[in-house]
Design a protein around this motif. Structure first.
Motif, PDB file in Angstrom:
ATOM      1  N   GLY A 184       0.815  -1.221   0.000  1.00 44.27           N
ATOM      2  CA  GLY A 184       0.000   0.000   0.000  1.00 44.27           C
ATOM      3  C   GLY A 184       0.841   1.260   0.000  1.00 44.27           C
ATOM      4  N   ILE A 185       1.689   1.392  -1.020  1.00 46.45           N
ATOM      5  CA  ILE A 185       2.638   2.517  -1.088  1.00 46.45           C
ATOM      6  C   ILE A 185       1.887   3.818  -1.330  1.00 46.45           C
ATOM      7  CG2 ILE A 185       4.621   3.486  -2.319  1.00 46.45           C
ATOM      8  CD1 ILE A 185       5.300   0.524  -3.119  1.00 46.45           C
ATOM      9  N   ASP A 186       2.100   4.786  -0.469  1.00 51.88           N
ATOM     10  CA  ASP A 186       1.362   6.045  -0.530  1.00 51.88           C
ATOM     11  C   ASP A 186       2.297   7.208  -0.211  1.00 51.88           C
ATOM     12  OD1 ASP A 186      -0.729   7.849  -0.765  1.00 51.88           O
ATOM     13  OD2 ASP A 186      -1.869   7.088   0.955  1.00 51.88           O
ATOM     14  N   ARG A 237       0.480   1.737   3.652  1.00 57.93           N
ATOM     15  CA  ARG A 237      -0.836   1.736   4.305  1.00 57.93           C
ATOM     16  C   ARG A 237      -1.268   0.369   4.813  1.00 57.93           C
ATOM     17  NH1 ARG A 237      -1.528   6.974   5.601  1.00 57.93           N
ATOM     18  NH2 ARG A 237      -1.384   8.308   3.777  1.00 57.93           N
ATOM     19  N   LYS A 238      -0.825  -0.690   4.158  1.00 58.45           N
ATOM     20  CA  LYS A 238      -1.281  -2.009   4.588  1.00 58.45           C
ATOM     21  C   LYS A 238      -0.654  -2.406   5.933  1.00 58.45           C
ATOM     22  CE  LYS A 238      -3.715  -2.601   0.810  1.00 58.45           C
ATOM     23  NZ  LYS A 238      -3.368  -3.512  -0.286  1.00 58.45           N
ATOM     24  N   ALA A 252      -3.682  15.190  -0.721  1.00 61.91           N
ATOM     25  CA  ALA A 252      -2.222  15.106  -0.764  1.00 61.91           C
ATOM     26  C   ALA A 252      -1.741  13.692  -0.428  1.00 61.91           C
ATOM     27  CB  ALA A 252      -1.596  16.127   0.176  1.00 61.91           C
ATOM     28  N   CYS A 253      -2.678  12.732  -0.333  1.00 63.39           N
ATOM     29  CA  CYS A 253      -2.294  11.323  -0.206  1.00 63.39           C
ATOM     30  C   CYS A 253      -3.399  10.463  -0.794  1.00 63.39           C
ATOM     31  CB  CYS A 253      -2.007  10.933   1.249  1.00 63.39           C
ATOM     32  SG  CYS A 253      -3.455  10.850   2.301  1.00 63.39           S
ATOM     33  N   ILE A 254      -3.005   9.271  -1.223  1.00 60.16           N
ATOM     34  CA  ILE A 254      -3.961   8.371  -1.880  1.00 60.16           C
ATOM     35  C   ILE A 254      -4.999   7.867  -0.895  1.00 60.16           C
ATOM     36  CG2 ILE A 254      -4.201   6.190  -3.137  1.00 60.16           C
ATOM     37  CD1 ILE A 254      -1.310   6.609  -4.153  1.00 60.16           C
ATOM     38  N   GLY A 302      -6.124   2.643  -6.696  1.00 56.91           N
ATOM     39  CA  GLY A 302      -5.150   1.767  -6.046  1.00 56.91           C
ATOM     40  C   GLY A 302      -3.995   2.567  -5.468  1.00 56.91           C
ATOM     41  N   PHE A 303      -3.093   1.880  -4.799  1.00 53.53           N
ATOM     42  CA  PHE A 303      -1.903   2.555  -4.289  1.00 53.53           C
ATOM     43  C   PHE A 303      -0.831   2.612  -5.382  1.00 53.53           C
ATOM     44  CE2 PHE A 303      -4.065   1.270  -0.346  1.00 53.53           C
ATOM     45  CZ  PHE A 303      -4.122   2.503   0.273  1.00 53.53           C
TER      46      PHE A 303
END
Lengths: 329, 329
Positions: free
Chosen positions: B136-138, B175-176, B275-277, B294-295
């Motif tokens: 979950g790259i954000d 995020r995950k 400013a973030c997913i 998605g991320f």
């Protein structure tokens, strides 16, 4: 080798090597400017440091002088990273009862670790200035390691190879502030004031077989206002330091000088006592229905020293007094 | 003044002053060895730095050269402390829905803040190496401040006087990994890989009236793979930076060079984007019943730049690509 940082005008202190018997020391400045510097260039500098340490132990190091731990800052007076685990599951399980919190997920299989403040470590005899006696002032006796460069994704085995130095520390805590901060999910912050360290950071070989399986297998003797409080042994740590370092490095590399702590040393055997007040309090709740021991008061002292079976103290000792902070102007 | 640290053999980089128009730079090494050094001795060194900055802006600084932000590390390539708040309550409230967590206690009256890792900040154009695309790259676009020495217990007003420099940053998140770490109560750890910074750390006067009430009142323009993602404004921050610094200093002093972040910039107006997913995803859940975005994937880019009404970028810009980390050997 045994390292200490004497207090000086520099925030990183004056790096010295301390003889095995703790009686004498010699400046290491000609080899490494600071302990961080030594850790960053360890492979390059270790042979010269080792040679000087040999001379010191033979009484032949030029410029050696009597070592006084009262002049010491923390071995690293500041660092770029401090990560503290809770690797004695006995303590964690008791604390869950103390704070009446939900069980920590995956507690038996994934280490818990918080990011601590590393900008202002306290020395072994520094007074501990805190703002409010009612915040539940508590000590936490721990062991820790200082690592070299650790790449992201290192295995526990590879990570443990990066252990450069062992330390003994007191992770000061303000218990009344903890539960609210845990409930935010953002973790410990105000409940963790500056951490204190015993004077000597030592290479693992100094402990002989008392360093094995990635654990410091020594009793940590704790006295509060002069009275015995506990002597739990580091051998019961449920995760090795290699496993803790690997946990810290899962999603990022760790810089040289990163300090990784064990969390409060805690043994299943009740006869070993405790290394923090919160743990004694929850045992009182379990055994006697209520907590009878209060937290620390201004003026109280705590003394912590890891001891081997001969009574030697390889890290020196922490002996500190809690005092009221002077209000900010 | 505008400061940058060019990449060099030193982990602290080469400190330069950058002209107001961003075109030229000059070494500040003759005055301060590093940005941390300048922050520790600010009162003493600021006049000489200011004089050199004046010469640079007049085109008269000896040894000035063309400034290329692609050669920059973070303004502080590493520091002794990094504390990140969540001071835009709009974001926090939306995130509670995303993670389906209990409301954060005292969210409207006490800032939430986590202790971050400060040992390895990334530069504005560094690739961001991460181990696993499925985590979950954000990104998280934020503003921050760098402070001088702050005594324990400083009031918000006094704390704000210690703001030395303003920065713009990307607080990378996985995020995950977040919800499990929040549930432990120990807070964010593996879910926060190394943080990235725009090239320029600037004194507050550089923003004129866009720095007031302890807030950076600029829109932060965010683009993901070249497409607009948001331009929320820092003016809506619910706590001032003075309040955030005072929160951090409640139970300990802060060393010079401590970085305090705002948390993801977030505006109530949906037209400002995010400013973030994670925030966009929860808005999708609320509006459309499910998260559709998605991320980040390996190879993706993110671009962040605070812009004034004339389109100037006082901090320069962050433009980074996410890549797969090389497995540790």
């Amino acid at each position: 080798m045994k390292f200490a940082s004497l207090k000086s005008a520099s925030p990183d202190g004056r790096l010295v090597l301390v003889a095995r018997d703790g009686a004498t020391a010699v400046e290491a400045h000609g080899i490494a400017a600071t302990l961080i510097d030594a850790l960053e260039r360890w492979e390059q500098l270790a042979p010269a440091l080792q040679e000087l340490y040999g001379l010191l132990n033979q009484g032949c190091a030029p410029g050696s002088f009597a070592f006084d731990p009262r002049n010491c800052a923390a071995p690293l007076p500041r660092s770029y990273q401090w990560c503290d685990a809770s690797a004695f599951l006995n303590h964690g399980r008791l604390m869950e009862r103390a704070f009446n919190t939900e069980p920590i997920p995956d507690f038996e299989t994934i280490p818990v670790m918080y990011q601590g403040a590393s900008d202002d470590f306290l020395g072994p005899h520094d007074d501990v200035a805190l703002p409010d006696e009612s915040q539940g002032i508590d000590f936490e006796g721990e062991f820790g390691v200082i690592v070299g460069h650790v790449p992201m994704g290192a295995t526990a085995q590879a990570a443990q190879q990066q252990v450069r130095l062992l330390v003994q520390l007191n992770d000061w805590s303000l218990r009344k502030l903890g539960p609210r901060e845990m409930a935010t999910g953002f973790g410990f912050f105000q409940c963790k004031p500056s951490t204190s360290f015993a004077p000597l950071a030592i290479t693992p070989d100094e402990l002989g077989d008392r360093w094995s399986d990635g654990r410091v297998k020594l009793a940590l003797a704790v006295r509060w206002n002069g009275a015995w409080f506990g002597h739990p042994n580091g051998a019961e740590m449920n995760y090795s330091f290699g496993e803790l370092i690997a946990h810290a490095a899962r999603t990022r590399r760790l810089s040289a000088g990163t300090v990784i702590g064990s969390g409060t040393v805690s043994n299943v055997d009740r006869g070993a006592g405790s290394a923090c007040i919160a743990e004694r309090r929850v045992i009182e709740i379990i055994d006697q229905g209520e907590a009878r021991t209060g937290f620390m008061r201004f003026g109280d002292t705590v003394r912590m020293a890891a001891q081997d079976s001969q009574g030697n103290m390889p890290f020196g000792l922490i002996e500190q007094r809690v005092v009221a902070a002077v209000p900010a102007g």
